[in-house]
Design an enzyme around this catalytic site. Structure first.
Site, PDB file in Angstrom:
ATOM      1  N   ASN A  12       0.942  -1.001   0.003  1.00  0.00           N
ATOM      2  CA  ASN A  12       0.050  -0.257  -0.146  1.00  0.00           C
ATOM      3  C   ASN A  12       0.965   1.183  -0.002  1.00  0.00           C
ATOM      4  O   ASN A  12       1.563   1.681   1.133  1.00  0.00           O
ATOM      5  CB  ASN A  12      -0.896  -0.198   1.293  1.00  0.00           C
ATOM      6  CG  ASN A  12      -1.612   1.096   1.378  1.00  0.00           C
ATOM      7  OD1 ASN A  12      -1.662   1.962   0.410  1.00  0.00           O
ATOM      8  ND2 ASN A  12      -2.416   1.321   2.591  1.00  0.00           N
ATOM      9  N   LYS A  14      -0.102   4.407  -0.407  1.00  0.00           N
ATOM     10  CA  LYS A  14      -0.609   5.486   0.179  1.00  0.00           C
ATOM     11  C   LYS A  14      -0.299   6.587  -0.690  1.00  0.00           C
ATOM     12  O   LYS A  14      -0.393   6.411  -1.931  1.00  0.00           O
ATOM     13  CB  LYS A  14      -0.173   5.644   1.786  1.00  0.00           C
ATOM     14  CG  LYS A  14      -0.326   4.392   2.644  1.00  0.00           C
ATOM     15  CD  LYS A  14       0.084   4.467   3.992  1.00  0.00           C
ATOM     16  CE  LYS A  14      -0.082   3.165   4.841  1.00  0.00           C
ATOM     17  NZ  LYS A  14      -0.173   3.142   6.046  1.00  0.00           N
ATOM     18  N   HIS A  97      -9.480   0.736   5.007  1.00  0.00           N
ATOM     19  CA  HIS A  97      -8.224   1.288   5.695  1.00  0.00           C
ATOM     20  C   HIS A  97      -8.554   2.187   7.173  1.00  0.00           C
ATOM     21  O   HIS A  97      -9.239   2.946   6.994  1.00  0.00           O
ATOM     22  CB  HIS A  97      -7.209   1.769   4.703  1.00  0.00           C
ATOM     23  CG  HIS A  97      -5.839   1.774   5.405  1.00  0.00           C
ATOM     24  ND1 HIS A  97      -5.454   2.681   6.301  1.00  0.00           N
ATOM     25  CD2 HIS A  97      -4.821   0.870   5.101  1.00  0.00           C
ATOM     26  CE1 HIS A  97      -4.181   2.125   6.650  1.00  0.00           C
ATOM     27  NE2 HIS A  97      -3.688   1.414   5.914  1.00  0.00           N
ATOM     28  N   GLU A  99      -6.819   4.767   8.057  1.00  0.00           N
ATOM     29  CA  GLU A  99      -6.635   6.033   7.635  1.00  0.00           C
ATOM     30  C   GLU A  99      -7.889   6.662   7.001  1.00  0.00           C
ATOM     31  O   GLU A  99      -8.020   7.540   7.265  1.00  0.00           O
ATOM     32  CB  GLU A  99      -5.419   6.127   6.654  1.00  0.00           C
ATOM     33  CG  GLU A  99      -4.274   5.902   7.528  1.00  0.00           C
ATOM     34  CD  GLU A  99      -3.056   5.452   6.783  1.00  0.00           C
ATOM     35  OE1 GLU A  99      -2.942   5.478   5.641  1.00  0.00           O
ATOM     36  OE2 GLU A  99      -2.041   4.976   7.508  1.00  0.00           O
ATOM     37  N   GLU A 167      -5.165  -4.999  10.643  1.00  0.00           N
ATOM     38  CA  GLU A 167      -3.938  -3.742  10.799  1.00  0.00           C
ATOM     39  C   GLU A 167      -4.399  -3.135  11.975  1.00  0.00           C
ATOM     40  O   GLU A 167      -5.043  -2.176  12.219  1.00  0.00           O
ATOM     41  CB  GLU A 167      -4.164  -2.652   9.603  1.00  0.00           C
ATOM     42  CG  GLU A 167      -3.975  -3.320   8.580  1.00  0.00           C
ATOM     43  CD  GLU A 167      -3.308  -2.318   7.394  1.00  0.00           C
ATOM     44  OE1 GLU A 167      -2.183  -2.447   6.668  1.00  0.00           O
ATOM     45  OE2 GLU A 167      -3.907  -1.494   7.303  1.00  0.00           O
ATOM     46  N   GLY A 173       2.697   2.327  10.998  1.00  0.00           N
ATOM     47  CA  GLY A 173       3.665   3.511  10.524  1.00  0.00           C
ATOM     48  C   GLY A 173       4.398   3.936  11.622  1.00  0.00           C
ATOM     49  O   GLY A 173       5.103   4.867  11.969  1.00  0.00           O
ATOM     50  N   SER A 213       3.825  -1.956  10.095  1.00  0.00           N
ATOM     51  CA  SER A 213       5.296  -2.194  10.479  1.00  0.00           C
ATOM     52  C   SER A 213       5.748  -3.657  10.007  1.00  0.00           C
ATOM     53  O   SER A 213       6.691  -4.047  10.847  1.00  0.00           O
ATOM     54  CB  SER A 213       5.572  -1.695  11.929  1.00  0.00           C
ATOM     55  OG  SER A 213       5.240  -0.317  12.125  1.00  0.00           O
TER      56      SER A 213
HETATM   57  P1  13P Z   1       3.106   0.354   7.626  1.00  0.00           P
HETATM   58  O1  13P Z   1       3.676  -0.782   6.944  1.00  0.00           O
HETATM   59  O2  13P Z   1       4.113   1.591   7.346  1.00  0.00           O
HETATM   60  O3  13P Z   1       3.119   0.302   9.143  1.00  0.00           O
HETATM   61  O4  13P Z   1       1.519   0.667   7.051  1.00  0.00           O
HETATM   62  C1  13P Z   1       0.940  -0.492   7.250  1.00  0.00           C
HETATM   63  C2  13P Z   1      -0.491  -0.068   6.566  1.00  0.00           C
HETATM   64  O5  13P Z   1      -1.116   0.733   6.854  1.00  0.00           O
HETATM   65  C3  13P Z   1      -0.693  -0.939   5.321  1.00  0.00           C
HETATM   66  O6  13P Z   1      -1.655  -0.548   4.660  1.00  0.00           O
END
Ligand code: 13P
Length: 251
Positions: A12, A14, A97, A99, A167, A173, A213
């Site tokens: 992803n 983003k 997601h 976010e 997640e 992150g 992560s």
């Molecule tokens: P990270 O791997 O940067 O923690 O992000 C995970 C994520 O949100 C994948 O959709």
């Protein structure tokens, strides 16, 4: 014999990278991709789907979108419909997601509409669930996951075109990965929730992938767990070598 589920490693991206960087990264991924049975998916920003579909044509790497609108088309300024991402080359889509839930107020009802519409358009959905830190600390995380699943899924969903991504919000992150045992506990719980909704072999067959992560140095341990069928990778998917190294740990 337990079911052998095909692994998935999805990146992803983003809202990162310009198109030239994205093209270069895809070319590098194709070059470095190890021999694997895993399904490998890249989810770039919307405007990069079509140009990257040209780069990835005739390669095993598939494309996914990071969301779609819940309505098929119409007066929704700035939004993108499921049929459009299909036209642009996506076969997959991430929906729900954290976010999107946090910054755009997506609710369970929104997520359900999106999943139904995406599947109607032929997309396979990666549906994200995960608890926040305070929910883990107060030990209600399994209830949170149950609610997030039950408010969205019922037998009208096409479970053959659904993958669930666990997640935990506190691990996204942050560099704080869930331990393999913590993640596997939730993955087993998700499988039970799916069984409760659709019975039969759905719980056993559905693929549940981990995100938060995941990196080359912790992927092997996570992916070795009984109920972790792959990864949804954020930060580490922005580096072709790291991403391919994670793929090499997926069975
Ligand atoms: P990270 O791997 O940067 O923690 O992000 C995970 C994520 O949100 C994948 O959709």
């Amino acid at each position: 014999m337990p079911t052998k589920r095909t692994s998935i490693i999805a990146g992803n991206w983003k809202m990162n990278s310009g198109i030239n960087e994205g093209i270069q990264r895809c070319q590098e991924i194709v070059k470095l991709l190890p021999e694997t049975n895993a399904e490998v998916i890249i989810c770039p920003p919307f405007p990069h789907l079509y140009p990257l579909s040209e780069v990835l044509k005739n390669t095993p790497v598939m494309l996914g979108a990071q969301t779609v609108h819940k309505k098929a088309s119409g007066a929704y300024t700035g939004d993108v419909g499921a049929f459009m991402v299909v036209e642009a080359g996506a076969e997959w889509v991430i929906i729900g997601h954290s976010e999107r839930r946090q910054y755009y107020g997506e609710t369970g009802a929104d997520i359900r509409e999106k999943i139904l519409l995406a599947q109607d358009n032929g997309l396979t959905v990666i549906f994200c669930v995960g608890e926040r830190i305070e929910e883990r600390e107060s030990n209600v995380y399994l209830d949170v996951i149950t609610r997030q699943i039950n408010e969205v899924l019922d037998p009208s969903i096409n479970f053959d075109k659904l993958v669930i991504a666990y997640e935990p919000v506190w691990s996204i992150g942050t560099g704080k990965t869930a331990s393999p045992e913590q993640a596997n506990e939730v993955h087993m719980h998700i499988r039970q929730c799916i069984y409760n909704i659709n019975g039969g072999k759905t719980g056993e067959n559905i693929r549940v992938i981990y995100g938060g992560s995941m990196k080359p140095d912790n992927a092997a341990e996570l992916l070795a767990q009984t109920d972790i069928d792959g990864g949804l990778i954020g930060g580490a998917s922005l580096n072709a070598a790291d991403f391919c190294q994670i793929v090499s740990h997926a069975g």
